[in-house]
Design a protein around this motif. Structure first.
Motif, PDB file in Angstrom:
ATOM      1  N   THR A 234       0.664  -1.027   0.073  1.00 32.99           N
ATOM      2  CA  THR A 234      -0.080  -0.073  -0.067  1.00 32.99           C
ATOM      3  C   THR A 234       0.800   1.327   0.009  1.00 32.99           C
ATOM      4  O   THR A 234       0.427   2.446  -0.697  1.00 32.99           O
ATOM      5  CB  THR A 234      -0.873   0.082   1.072  1.00 32.99           C
ATOM      6  N   VAL A 235       1.727   1.204   0.901  1.00 32.05           N
ATOM      7  CA  VAL A 235       2.722   2.270   0.988  1.00 32.05           C
ATOM      8  C   VAL A 235       3.887   2.452  -0.194  1.00 32.05           C
ATOM      9  O   VAL A 235       3.949   3.768  -0.492  1.00 32.05           O
ATOM     10  CB  VAL A 235       3.481   2.489   2.402  1.00 32.05           C
ATOM     11  N   VAL A 236       4.419   1.745  -0.525  1.00 34.10           N
ATOM     12  CA  VAL A 236       5.365   1.751  -1.738  1.00 34.10           C
ATOM     13  C   VAL A 236       4.917   2.474  -2.898  1.00 34.10           C
ATOM     14  O   VAL A 236       5.672   3.369  -3.361  1.00 34.10           O
ATOM     15  CB  VAL A 236       6.103   0.336  -1.983  1.00 34.10           C
ATOM     16  N   PRO A 237       3.581   1.866  -3.471  1.00 33.23           N
ATOM     17  CA  PRO A 237       3.286   2.545  -4.333  1.00 33.23           C
ATOM     18  C   PRO A 237       3.019   4.199  -4.305  1.00 33.23           C
ATOM     19  O   PRO A 237       3.288   5.020  -5.160  1.00 33.23           O
ATOM     20  CB  PRO A 237       1.908   1.932  -4.837  1.00 33.23           C
ATOM     21  N   MET A 238       2.695   4.586  -3.389  1.00 36.54           N
ATOM     22  CA  MET A 238       2.730   5.879  -2.895  1.00 36.54           C
ATOM     23  C   MET A 238       3.686   6.503  -2.793  1.00 36.54           C
ATOM     24  O   MET A 238       3.742   7.950  -3.022  1.00 36.54           O
ATOM     25  CB  MET A 238       1.647   6.146  -1.403  1.00 36.54           C
TER      26      MET A 238
ATOM     27  N   ILE B  89      -2.683   6.924   5.367  1.00 40.08           N
ATOM     28  CA  ILE B  89      -3.892   7.288   4.650  1.00 40.08           C
ATOM     29  C   ILE B  89      -5.012   6.438   4.885  1.00 40.08           C
ATOM     30  O   ILE B  89      -5.911   6.506   4.280  1.00 40.08           O
ATOM     31  CB  ILE B  89      -3.439   7.095   3.102  1.00 40.08           C
ATOM     32  N   CYS B  90      -5.024   5.533   5.908  1.00 44.74           N
ATOM     33  CA  CYS B  90      -6.135   4.588   6.003  1.00 44.74           C
ATOM     34  C   CYS B  90      -7.261   5.344   6.539  1.00 44.74           C
ATOM     35  O   CYS B  90      -7.260   5.927   7.507  1.00 44.74           O
ATOM     36  CB  CYS B  90      -5.735   3.352   6.951  1.00 44.74           C
ATOM     37  N   GLY B  91      -8.391   5.461   5.630  1.00 42.63           N
ATOM     38  CA  GLY B  91      -9.637   6.126   6.230  1.00 42.63           C
ATOM     39  C   GLY B  91      -9.143   7.824   6.145  1.00 42.63           C
ATOM     40  O   GLY B  91     -10.194   8.317   6.461  1.00 42.63           O
ATOM     41  N   LEU B  92      -8.483   8.065   5.518  1.00 43.12           N
ATOM     42  CA  LEU B  92      -8.278   9.465   5.210  1.00 43.12           C
ATOM     43  C   LEU B  92      -8.672  10.094   4.004  1.00 43.12           C
ATOM     44  O   LEU B  92      -8.490   9.591   2.895  1.00 43.12           O
ATOM     45  CB  LEU B  92      -6.609   9.926   5.121  1.00 43.12           C
ATOM     46  N   HIS B  93      -9.730  10.969   4.536  1.00 40.55           N
ATOM     47  CA  HIS B  93     -10.468  11.787   3.136  1.00 40.55           C
ATOM     48  C   HIS B  93      -9.341  12.511   2.322  1.00 40.55           C
ATOM     49  O   HIS B  93      -8.430  13.098   2.819  1.00 40.55           O
ATOM     50  CB  HIS B  93     -11.409  12.652   3.650  1.00 40.55           C
ATOM     51  N   PRO B  94      -9.815  12.484   1.071  1.00 38.88           N
ATOM     52  CA  PRO B  94      -8.879  13.201   0.238  1.00 38.88           C
ATOM     53  C   PRO B  94      -8.681  14.531   0.456  1.00 38.88           C
ATOM     54  O   PRO B  94      -7.300  15.131   0.253  1.00 38.88           O
ATOM     55  CB  PRO B  94      -9.366  12.998  -1.364  1.00 38.88           C
TER      56      PRO B  94
ATOM     57  N   TRP C 217      -5.011  -5.766  -4.244  1.00 41.82           N
ATOM     58  CA  TRP C 217      -4.047  -6.136  -3.395  1.00 41.82           C
ATOM     59  C   TRP C 217      -3.617  -4.794  -2.644  1.00 41.82           C
ATOM     60  O   TRP C 217      -2.889  -4.623  -1.792  1.00 41.82           O
ATOM     61  CB  TRP C 217      -2.691  -6.552  -3.975  1.00 41.82           C
ATOM     62  N   TRP C 218      -4.312  -3.662  -3.004  1.00 42.06           N
ATOM     63  CA  TRP C 218      -4.109  -2.395  -2.530  1.00 42.06           C
ATOM     64  C   TRP C 218      -4.678  -2.239  -1.392  1.00 42.06           C
ATOM     65  O   TRP C 218      -5.928  -2.643  -1.162  1.00 42.06           O
ATOM     66  CB  TRP C 218      -4.078  -1.187  -3.407  1.00 42.06           C
ATOM     67  N   GLY C 219      -4.364  -1.562  -0.091  1.00 36.94           N
ATOM     68  CA  GLY C 219      -5.057  -0.955   0.959  1.00 36.94           C
ATOM     69  C   GLY C 219      -4.965  -2.264   2.139  1.00 36.94           C
ATOM     70  O   GLY C 219      -4.321  -3.326   1.951  1.00 36.94           O
ATOM     71  N   TRP C 220      -5.450  -1.914   3.164  1.00 36.60           N
ATOM     72  CA  TRP C 220      -5.344  -2.670   4.713  1.00 36.60           C
ATOM     73  C   TRP C 220      -6.672  -3.532   4.651  1.00 36.60           C
ATOM     74  O   TRP C 220      -7.744  -3.105   4.450  1.00 36.60           O
ATOM     75  CB  TRP C 220      -5.196  -2.054   5.694  1.00 36.60           C
TER      76      TRP C 220
END
Length: 485
Positions: free
Chosen positions: A30-34, A87-92, A156-159
């Motif tokens: 999740t984090v590496v692509p970001m 970024i988990c649950g974080l609004h844009p 595969w992305w996300g928790w």
């Protein structure tokens, strides 16, 4: 649905180790692509800046890597410490605020380092850093938004998330998580109260929970609670906290500002702090200045477009170029909202004849006040300017007058007041906008009730960051014609 841990806990160390490895892998995926998206933003911003600085200093030969590597190093540390990847649950809109702060901090730290080193700083380097500061604030949010949109479609992305709670509310939370995949919360299991009733004893319930968490390898538990008494689920919270790294409580029917609310400790009692930002004259002034600044900045773009549309409307249909309609503004003050005329003359008569010939569509009209195949639209140019929302460009005049804002609830008429019910007082607190959450959330594909809900959300959670997010989403919505007809 109550679960209480037994006094004698089983040895869960092997299972916890496997879950730990799985959660670590989820975090990496999740984090590496970001992080890659952030690095790309910095490279693009500095490359664009070097091109611009090359125009100012055409005789200077300079390699971009001299400042790029130090900036990347500073950005990695700053972003990691500043929570750019939580970024988990974080609004844009919250993410936009966070990365803007971190971008500016990183560039200012690099500028400070150049100033302290003295002998290595040149006018070229300082100009490059300052321009990179501007370009990064423009490029980075767009790349972040695009990357989260693309990544959210990947399984595969996300928790991994387990949703637990009572049936209807838990399923509603599950639907919202599926609908908002960009929140990086990927629901993998729904555990309802019915399944707990099937397990008659406390040990059986505990084993059911452990098996569920182990099989799903979830790191987040979302508790969909319906009981208004917190003490009724405090024990469940304590238990779930031993099973998952993060536990999120979602009360039912809890209308509260969700984006900027913070917890406060009141002598051991949890308090929720929500600041009424709409009462801040400074923030409203900032919103007004942002409106005027953007209108003037993009005047070379929208003025020629308006002139061309005006000519095409006059060429294709007899009658006035503009159409004005009374709308309700802030504090209940009425104003005339202007549009390019996209309908034929005597449009109401044409509509009535059409509904008489197609009575099955009358219910759709009375419910949404819109028709997918509207007979009133001017052939050709009328459909084009409506699909791309170009008919609303004259409302820029309303923005300059202060009747409207670039972002806000869609302006309504007197007949719609009763449909807003308890939300209408919220509507009166803000200036209606040319664009808003409704326009970037499906537009005509949403129901009228959903539109009202989105207006209420905007008012309760208003901030300049939310406005900037909506403006960015508007560009995508208009270009792709999402929900337009």
């Amino acid at each position: 649905m109550s679960i209480v841990a037994s006094p004698q806990e089983q040895d869960l160390e092997p299972g916890l180790m496997r879950r730990g490895r799985s959660q670590f892998l989820q975090t990496l995926l999740t984090v590496v692509p970001m992080m890659a998206a952030d690095g790309l933003s910095i490279v693009l911003a500095m490359a664009c800046s070097q091109v611009l600085v090359g125009v100012i200093f055409p005789d200077v030969q300079y390699e971009i890597v001299r400042q790029l590597f130090p900036l990347l190093a500073i950005a990695v540390v700053t972003f990691a410490l500043g929570g750019a990847y939580r970024i988990c649950g974080l609004h844009p809109s919250q993410e936009l605020r966070r990365i803007a702060l971190l971008d500016n901090t990183s560039l200012l730290l690099l500028l400070l380092a150049n100033l302290l080193l003295g002998e290595s700083s040149t006018p070229y380097e300082l100009t490059l850093i300052c321009l990179t500061l501007v370009m990064l604030n423009l490029i980075h949010p767009a790349v972040r938004l695009l990357s989260r949109t693309l990544l959210s479609s990947q399984a595969w992305w996300g928790w991994s998330v387990i949703v637990v709670g009572h049936r209807d509310h838990a399923r509603r939370v599950l639907r919202q998580l599926h609908k908002n995949a960009e929140l990086a919360m990927r629901p993998v299991r729904l555990l309802t109260s019915d399944e707990f009733r099937a397990a008659s004893t406390t040990p059986q319930k505990e084993q059911l929970v452990r098996d569920t968490v182990a099989e799903s390898r979830a790191s987040i538990v979302v508790m969909a609670v319906e009981d208004s008494d917190p003490s009724s689920y405090c024990r469940d919270l304590d238990f779930w906290s031993t099973q998952a790294q993060d536990v999120i409580i979602v009360p039912a029917d809890f209308q509260w500002p969700t984006l900027w609310t913070e917890t406060r400790d009141i002598g051991g009692i949890m308090g929720l702090h929500a600041r009424a930002k709409l009462l801040s004259h400074w923030r409203l002034l900032a919103k007004r200045l942002l409106d005027i600044g953007l209108v003037l900045l993009f005047a070379p773009l929208w003025v020629p477009i308006c002139l061309m549309i005006a000519c095409l409307v006059r060429w294709n249909s007899k009658g006035p170029i503009f159409f004005g309609h009374k709308r309700i503004g802030r504090h209940g003050r009425t104003f005339m909202a202007w549009k390019f005329r996209s309908m034929v003359v005597n449009a109401n008569e044409a509509l009535e004849r059409y509904l008489e010939d197609h009575p099955e569509l009358r219910e759709e009209w009375e419910r949404d006040h819109k028709l997918k195949d509207d007979p009133r639209i001017i052939p050709g140019i009328g459909h084009i300017i409506r699909k791309f929302s170009l008919d609303e460009l004259p409302q820029i005049w309303n923005v300059l007058r202060g009747d409207m804002s670039l972002v806000g609830p869609r302006p309504i008429v007197d007949a719609e007041i009763e449909k807003y019910c308890d939300v209408f007082p919220l509507y009166l607190k803000v200036t209606p906008g040319i664009t808003g959450l409704w326009q970037v959330s499906g537009r005509n594909n949403t129901t009228y009730h959903e539109r009202i809900t989105l207006d209420a959300f905007y008012v309760r959670n208003w901030s300049p960051w939310l406005d900037l997010y909506i403006l960015a989403r508007t560009i995508k919505t208009v270009l792709l014609r999402e929900g337009a007809y």
